[in-house]
Design a protein around this motif. Structure first.
Motif, short mmCIF file in Angstrom:
data_model
loop_
_atom_site.label_atom_id
_atom_site.label_comp_id
_atom_site.label_asym_id
_atom_site.label_seq_id
_atom_site.Cartn_x
_atom_site.Cartn_y
_atom_site.Cartn_z
N MET B 56 85.26 48.31 82.82
CA MET B 56 84.48 47.76 83.93
C MET B 56 83.48 48.79 84.47
O MET B 56 82.73 48.50 85.39
CB MET B 56 85.39 47.33 85.08
CG MET B 56 86.50 46.38 84.70
SD MET B 56 85.83 44.84 84.08
CE MET B 56 85.25 44.12 85.61
N ALA B 57 83.52 50.00 83.91
CA ALA B 57 82.70 51.08 84.48
C ALA B 57 81.25 50.97 84.07
O ALA B 57 80.93 50.41 83.01
CB ALA B 57 83.28 52.42 84.06
N LYS B 58 80.36 51.47 84.90
CA LYS B 58 78.93 51.54 84.57
C LYS B 58 78.51 53.00 84.61
O LYS B 58 78.80 53.72 85.56
CB LYS B 58 78.10 50.80 85.63
CG LYS B 58 78.42 49.33 85.76
CD LYS B 58 77.75 48.53 84.67
CE LYS B 58 78.02 47.03 84.86
NZ LYS B 58 77.97 46.32 83.57
N THR B 70 74.59 51.68 81.62
CA THR B 70 75.19 51.32 80.34
C THR B 70 76.66 51.09 80.59
O THR B 70 77.21 51.59 81.58
CB THR B 70 75.02 52.45 79.30
OG1 THR B 70 75.36 53.69 79.95
CG2 THR B 70 73.60 52.53 78.81
N ASP B 71 77.30 50.31 79.75
CA ASP B 71 78.69 49.95 80.00
C ASP B 71 79.65 51.06 79.60
O ASP B 71 79.48 51.67 78.55
CB ASP B 71 79.06 48.67 79.26
CG ASP B 71 78.45 47.47 79.95
OD1 ASP B 71 78.08 47.62 81.13
OD2 ASP B 71 78.33 46.41 79.31
N GLY B 72 80.64 51.24 80.46
CA GLY B 72 81.81 52.02 80.11
C GLY B 72 81.57 53.49 79.86
O GLY B 72 80.43 53.92 79.66
N PRO B 73 82.61 54.26 79.87
CA PRO B 73 82.51 55.66 79.45
C PRO B 73 82.50 55.71 77.94
O PRO B 73 82.64 54.69 77.27
CB PRO B 73 83.78 56.28 80.02
CG PRO B 73 84.75 55.15 80.12
CD PRO B 73 83.97 53.88 80.23
N PHE B 74 82.28 56.88 77.36
CA PHE B 74 82.22 56.98 75.91
C PHE B 74 83.56 56.62 75.28
O PHE B 74 84.62 56.96 75.81
CB PHE B 74 81.80 58.39 75.51
CG PHE B 74 80.45 58.75 76.08
CD1 PHE B 74 80.33 59.80 76.96
CD2 PHE B 74 79.34 58.00 75.76
CE1 PHE B 74 79.09 60.12 77.50
CE2 PHE B 74 78.11 58.31 76.28
CZ PHE B 74 77.96 59.37 77.17
N ALA B 75 83.49 55.94 74.16
CA ALA B 75 84.69 55.39 73.54
C ALA B 75 85.71 56.46 73.16
O ALA B 75 86.90 56.23 73.20
CB ALA B 75 84.29 54.60 72.31
N GLU B 76 85.20 57.66 72.80
CA GLU B 76 86.16 58.68 72.33
C GLU B 76 86.98 59.29 73.45
O GLU B 76 87.92 60.03 73.19
CB GLU B 76 85.43 59.77 71.53
CG GLU B 76 84.44 60.58 72.30
CD GLU B 76 83.03 59.97 72.22
OE1 GLU B 76 82.07 60.74 72.39
OE2 GLU B 76 82.90 58.74 71.99
N VAL B 77 86.62 59.00 74.74
CA VAL B 77 87.40 59.56 75.83
C VAL B 77 88.77 58.87 75.85
O VAL B 77 88.87 57.67 76.01
CB VAL B 77 86.68 59.34 77.18
CG1 VAL B 77 87.55 59.84 78.32
CG2 VAL B 77 85.35 60.07 77.17
#
Lengths: 411, 123
Positions: B56-58, B70-77
């Protein structure tokens, strides 16, 4: 119509007197304190528009007594005898015992069962007459948090069985020390806030000075009370010069001394001079004496460091502590040179209270800078900057690190 | 002094939560409720929040003065902040004592960070 400031000053002056009158009449410090707070809030609104009544103290006592009665009546669990005790005439407005009341209140608010944070909040409300909202703004915490601290503090005092009178003679000096510590905490909170973004914050510095003045008037023979008042005056006198308009700390040696408050300095110097001559020596008096030596030097280079060192030697013998050790070392290096200071600092660093403390790095950096070792100074300034928890200090230390780096790369 | 208590979650802690029985979950939630109640009563609570799922983060950035998201934090986190407390208490020791009562402390996912203040010595 009365101005807001006039009304506020009057209310703060009367707050402890009204509370004292109520508590002596009804007991129940806890409920009385709530009732007085409500009366103060009502007065703040009504007096501003309708003017101050002929007997402001009588007005407050009557309104507070009425609130107290309402509060006790609405509590259905109360036993009847409490109710009858309260329905009698409100307490007299005889002003004579009020100064005793302020002292008794101060000592009650600084009860040893409370944490310093709670002592501060309760003192500001019960003795200082500040509202919960003002205290919350001053300390940047939610109002509910302060309200809860105060109500819990009062519960703890009640639970401890403390009564509304001066503590027994044997405990009095210890309690007085706690009172002075709380006043100094309030002062420092306000003093440090003034270096940063301090919008909307109640003037805690002036409040602490006002309370210290009140206390000094009550016990003029107490040298430490006089010493603390002088220390506050002599420190606060430098406030206009201790930070740039954008909040950057200016070290003592670089402050624009013409903007120091000369009236406050004169008052503080006179007070500490008289006190040192008559009272038993104590740590606030010595700290005030040191502040006086700084304040009396027309230029930083005129500072009588030998005298400051002598005073720190005394302070270290009667009231040793890590910060006294560090400040004394600064004085040592001003008298005997930075190398002598650095040697003492090495020894002081073995004290567990100082090992790894950022202030050791800050002092070391300063002394290395003086000694001309700017490269080492820079790395210690940087270490100190990483570990301080104060924003203005971090900015100051980082700017010193940059300056040392410049001096070192362009000798 | 104010302290930020950060509570993290990671795939391992989420898997543990998923495996818990209803009773165990209720136990965890009541530990939080009791902690909140105690901090409020002691006058140490400044604020406490649980955070929505990272999806839900921006992420916000400015382009030519205009905010872009942009949506979300980086996927690798993998380790994410799941919630936090801000407490105002006497010392870091006390803050650590409070943090130890957060159920995630069992998994080593709780961190205490001192907040900066405006205090400052005269240098």
């Amino acid at each position: 119509m009365s101005t807001t400031t006039e009304v506020e000053n009057l209310l703060r002056e009367l707050a402890p007197q009204v509370l004292g009158a109520l508590v002596r009449r009804y007991g129940k410090f806890d409920s009385c304190e709530d009732a007085v707070q409500e009366a103060l809030l009502a007065a703040a609104v009504q007096w501003r528009s309708g003017g101050v009544p002929a007997s402001p103290k009588g007005w407050l006592i009557t309104v507070a007594s009425r609130r107290l009665i309402e509060q006790l009546r609405s509590d259905s669990a109360r036993v009847r005898r409490e109710e009858t005790a309260v329905v009698q005439a409100p307490p007299s407005t005889d002003p004579s015992p009020s100064e005793d009341d302020s002292l008794t209140l101060l000592m009650l608010c600084c009860h040893p069962s409370l944490t310093p944070t709670s002592q501060v909040a309760l003192t500001l409300r019960a003795v200082g007459g500040l509202t919960t909202a003002e205290i919350a703004r001053a300390f940047l915490v939610p109002e509910t948090t302060v309200a809860q601290r105060i109500s819990r503090a009062k519960q703890l005092i009640t639970a401890s069985g403390a009564e509304f009178r001066l503590p027994p003679q044997g405990e009095r000096s210890e309690r007085m020390a706690a009172v002075l510590e709380v006043l100094y905490l309030i002062f420092n909170e306000g003093y440090t806030a003034s270096a940063g973004v301090a919008l909307n914050r109640v003037e805690l510095t002036s409040e602490a000075i006002r309370l210290a003045r009140q206390l000094h008037a009550r016990v003029p023979e107490d040298g430490e009370v006089a010493g603390l008042l002088a220390l506050m005056l002599l420190t606060d006198a430098r406030r206009p010069a201790r930070a740039t308009p954008d909040g950057e700390l200016v070290p003592l040696a670089e402050q624009e001394r013409r903007s120091w408050d000369s009236d406050a300095i004169a008052e503080g110097v006179a007070l500490i001079t008289e006190t040192l001559a008559t009272a038993r020596i104590g740590s606030y008096q010595l700290q005030a004496a040191i502040a006086a030596v700084h304040d009396e030097a027309p230029r930083a280079e005129d500072t009588d460091w030998q005298q400051i060192l002598t005073l720190y030697d005394l302070l270290a013998s009667i009231s040793p502590g890590p910060m006294v050790t560090l400040n004394r070392i600064v004085a040592v290096s001003m008298v005997h040179g930075a190398v002598a200071g650095l040697e003492e600092l090495e020894a002081a660093n073995a004290d567990p209270a100082l090992t790894g403390h950022y202030r050791v790095d800050a002092v070391k950096a300063h002394l290395l800078d003086l000694a001309g070792d700017h490269e080492a100074a820079r790395s210690h300034y940087e270490r100190a900057a990483t570990r301080t928890l104060s924003l203005p200090e971090r900015r100051y230390l980082n700017s010193r690190a940059t300056r040392a780096a410049h001096t070192w790369s362009r000798p | 002094m104010k302290y930020l208590i950060l509570i993290y979650s990671n795939p391992e802690s989420r898997a543990i939560w998923d495996r818990l029985s209803a009773d165990q979950r209720a136990g965890g939630l009541s530990a939080y409720a009791a902690l909140n109640e105690d901090l409020t009563a002691s006058g140490e609570m400044v604020v406490a929040e649980a955070l929505a799922d990272p999806s839900m983060a921006k992420r916000v950035s400015l382009h030519d003065g205009q905010p872009m998201t942009t949506d979300g934090p980086f996927a690798e986190v993998k380790e994410l902040v799941a919630g936090f407390y801000v407490v105002d208490c006497e010392s870091i020791e006390r803050a650590v004592e409070i943090a130890a009562r957060v159920p995630e402390a069992d998994l080593g996912l709780v961190e205490v960070r001192p907040c900066m203040d405006l205090s400052g010595f005269e240098m």
